[in-house]
Design a protein around this motif. Structure first.
Motif, PDB file in Angstrom:
ATOM      1  N   ILE A  58      33.365  87.068  92.012  1.00  0.00           N
ATOM      2  CA  ILE A  58      32.016  87.132  91.988  1.00  0.00           C
ATOM      3  C   ILE A  58      31.144  85.918  91.993  1.00  0.00           C
ATOM      4  N   THR A  98      27.131  84.844  92.765  1.00  0.00           N
ATOM      5  CA  THR A  98      25.689  85.242  92.931  1.00  0.00           C
ATOM      6  C   THR A  98      24.927  84.093  92.774  1.00  0.00           C
ATOM      7  N   GLU A 108      28.966  82.862  88.796  1.00  0.00           N
ATOM      8  CA  GLU A 108      30.322  82.945  89.797  1.00  0.00           C
ATOM      9  C   GLU A 108      31.187  82.763  88.775  1.00  0.00           C
ATOM     10  N   PHE A 150      27.150  94.752  89.229  1.00  0.00           N
ATOM     11  CA  PHE A 150      27.015  93.993  90.603  1.00  0.00           C
ATOM     12  C   PHE A 150      26.900  94.730  91.822  1.00  0.00           C
ATOM     13  N   ASP A 180      27.489  90.778  95.986  1.00  0.00           N
ATOM     14  CA  ASP A 180      27.727  89.844  95.018  1.00  0.00           C
ATOM     15  C   ASP A 180      29.335  89.620  94.817  1.00  0.00           C
TER      16      ASP A 180
END
Length: 198
Positions: free
Chosen positions: A116, A118, A122, A153, A157
């Motif tokens: 992930i 964003t 992260e 999410f 993302d």
């Protein structure tokens, strides 16, 4: 063990595609052209978030050949934290198979490794998925340890998705703690029923 470690690996850069990079950008293969299993230990997790598409970084990680892990692209990650306990323990390892078509390949209730990134967060998360891409445009990530809340999410993302196919742990959990909790719960329910009768 040393027999599974693959020191003769080659690295292949795969060009990313549109639609959230649903193809691994870098894989390593052995001399026969079979994909190796690249290990991302906890100490390399931060580097992986910025280097998952970097040939030199992926090549610096250890690679393995594992039994019955073939006919696909696989990566091994070390688990950090207790959010998936008691199912998956802190510091254990999970081997994930690459998932390309997220709308179809991410199944409700199965465990996945999500990479992930964003603006606010992260990380590499090992979670159970509730796939609502087609319905609401998102994926819900649930922990087995109910102390942790569900995370939400959107596909942009998420950089990578790997379905957990193998779990490796050096600590075999003691099931007696689970049985003790169940027994306590059963006794509590019985006690509540008795009080309601009065």
């Amino acid at each position: 063990s040393d027999d599974t470690r693959n020191t003769n690996s080659l690295t292949v850069l795969r060009e990313s595609q549109e639609n959230y990079s649903h193809t691994p950008r870098v894989v390593t293969v052995d001399k026969q052209g079979r994909d190796n299993v690249v290990l991302v230990p906890n100490k390399a997790a931060a580097g992986y978030l910025s280097g998952y598409g970097d040939t030199a970084f992926i090549q610096s990680l250890p690679t393995y050949n594992l039994p019955n892990i073939n006919n696909g692209t696989f990566r091994m990650f070390q688990v950090a934290g207790d959010s998936m306990e008691p199912t998956i323990q802190n510091q254990s390892y999970v081997v994930g198979e690459w998932k390309e078509n997220w709308s179809e390949d991410i199944k409700d209730g199965r465990v996945y490794i999500f990479v992930i990134q964003t603006d606010d967060y992260e990380g590499i998360l090992v979670k159970r998925a509730l796939n609502r891409i087609d319905k609401y445009g998102n994926i819900l990530l649930k922990s087995d340890n109910r102390v942790y809340s569900t995370k939400n999410f959107i596909p942009s993302d998420i950089k990578e998705v790997w379905e957990v196919k193998l779990y490796l742990s050096f600590n075999i959990p003691d099931p007696s703690t689970i049985y003790d909790r169940m027994n306590d719960l059963e006794a509590d329910i019985f006690q509540l029923k008795e009080q309601l009768k009065k």
